[in-house]
Design an enzyme around this catalytic site. Sequence first.
Site, PDB file in Angstrom:
ATOM      1  N   PRO A  30       4.918  -5.429   2.917  1.00 51.29           N
ATOM      2  CA  PRO A  30       5.107  -4.645   1.686  1.00 51.29           C
ATOM      3  C   PRO A  30       4.008  -3.597   1.521  1.00 51.29           C
ATOM      4  O   PRO A  30       2.825  -3.896   1.694  1.00 51.29           O
ATOM      5  CB  PRO A  30       5.026  -5.708   0.574  1.00 51.29           C
ATOM      6  CG  PRO A  30       4.304  -6.870   1.181  1.00 51.29           C
ATOM      7  CD  PRO A  30       4.631  -6.841   2.643  1.00 51.29           C
ATOM      8  N   TYR A 185      -2.808 -10.455  -8.056  1.00 49.24           N
ATOM      9  CA  TYR A 185      -1.892 -10.161  -9.168  1.00 49.24           C
ATOM     10  C   TYR A 185      -1.536 -11.471  -9.900  1.00 49.24           C
ATOM     11  O   TYR A 185      -2.075 -12.537  -9.576  1.00 49.24           O
ATOM     12  CB  TYR A 185      -0.676  -9.383  -8.658  1.00 49.24           C
ATOM     13  CG  TYR A 185      -1.124  -8.076  -8.027  1.00 49.24           C
ATOM     14  CD1 TYR A 185      -1.609  -7.045  -8.831  1.00 49.24           C
ATOM     15  CD2 TYR A 185      -1.164  -7.914  -6.650  1.00 49.24           C
ATOM     16  CE1 TYR A 185      -2.093  -5.864  -8.265  1.00 49.24           C
ATOM     17  CE2 TYR A 185      -1.651  -6.743  -6.074  1.00 49.24           C
ATOM     18  CZ  TYR A 185      -2.115  -5.725  -6.891  1.00 49.24           C
ATOM     19  OH  TYR A 185      -2.610  -4.567  -6.332  1.00 49.24           O
TER      20      TYR A 185
END
Length: 368
Positions: A30, A185
């Site tokens: 990603p 995150y």
Amino acid sequence: MTFTLREDSALLKPVTVGGRTLANRVFMAPLTRTRAEADATPSELAATYYAQRAGAGLIISEATAVSKSANGAYLNTPGMYNDRHQQRWAEIAEAVHAEGGRMFVQLWHVGRMAHPDISGGETVGPSPVAADLMARTATGKKPLPVPRALSTGEIAGIVADFRAAARRAVDAGMDGVEIHSANGYLLHEFLSDVVNRRTDAYGGSPQNRARFTAEVVEAVAAEIGPERVGLRISPGNGAGDMSEVDEVSAYELLLCRIASLGIAYLHVLIEPSQPAFAALRTQWEGTLVLNTPREIDSDFGLLENLADWGVISAAAVGRAYLANPDLIDRLTAGAELNEPDPTTFYAPGPAGYIDYPTLSELAEPRSA
Ligand SMILES: Cc1cc2nc3c(=O)[nH]c(=O)nc-3n(C[C@H](O)[C@H](O)[C@H](O)COP(=O)(O)O)c2cc1C
């Protein structure tokens, strides 16, 4: 730089992931590219960008917000929470499939990495512990605020947001989703024994710290089927000013709890010499995808060996795909790799996005 994969390299062999046969084991990691529109709709150029890279066994998309309030670490990152987003993702899925590729969308909530100037809302996390970092807002660099600790009711709401976004991804024609529980995150913040200081069911013991990610994986698997769900973790990774004293226990508990679901793959971002890698590799019996951290350039020799030995099912590589849409062809031929240009990683527009040449374009440059 050049590297030639051996003809009989395991990385060039097909692999079955979640019931689908993928052409090779060199997946695209990603990569956030900050080219989405202001309303978090992916860029119109994204279909071209991803379709160019359809030679990857699997493309994992840039991190994509599950709600408006899940976004806000960076400007111009995409979402998957309204019909316009879903429509653009459908165009991307169609373009990738037309080139014979397969694609999962990575879903995230940025947690304490959000800045109110970007998100337009409040910054939240497991506990009021700020990341000691600056956000790049439209009006310059600003320190990240101290997050507000989420209530248990809000946690349930975010689980539901992941579920709804996963449904949209599949309805858009995507092959599946990857849950982003890495790189500092929100979900990673809950796993950490340093940043998560909660005393409720989501903090304290390794089980409690693993609970939020486990609930997201379970909810998404129930919604779209476990064979369409990947999970990314990065034990011990310091991105986002993250730290963990205990890099193993919460992850072991997480994998125990989700083992029986039979998800498509576990994606681990880790330096293979870290003790956590051996511990988790031995424990995880399913498909395992390895990506090495960003300070280290993809070492194809190491990845090839690990795949040949059956230590990993597949490798995910980031910057090499960013700069080489035809990476598999180049690795097969031992051709020179294009160098990624960091100045255009997060720049707007087509430069450094859809203009990295393939080998055949180098031989016969695109006409103007
Ligand atoms: C430009 C850029 C954007 C990134 N965006 C993401 C992201 O959206 N989600 C994620 O999990 N990792 C992200 N990463 C980390 C990469 O997936 C990968 O772990 C890292 O680049 C190391 O692999 P590589 O050496 O093959 O590039 C990003 C890295 C780069 C360089």
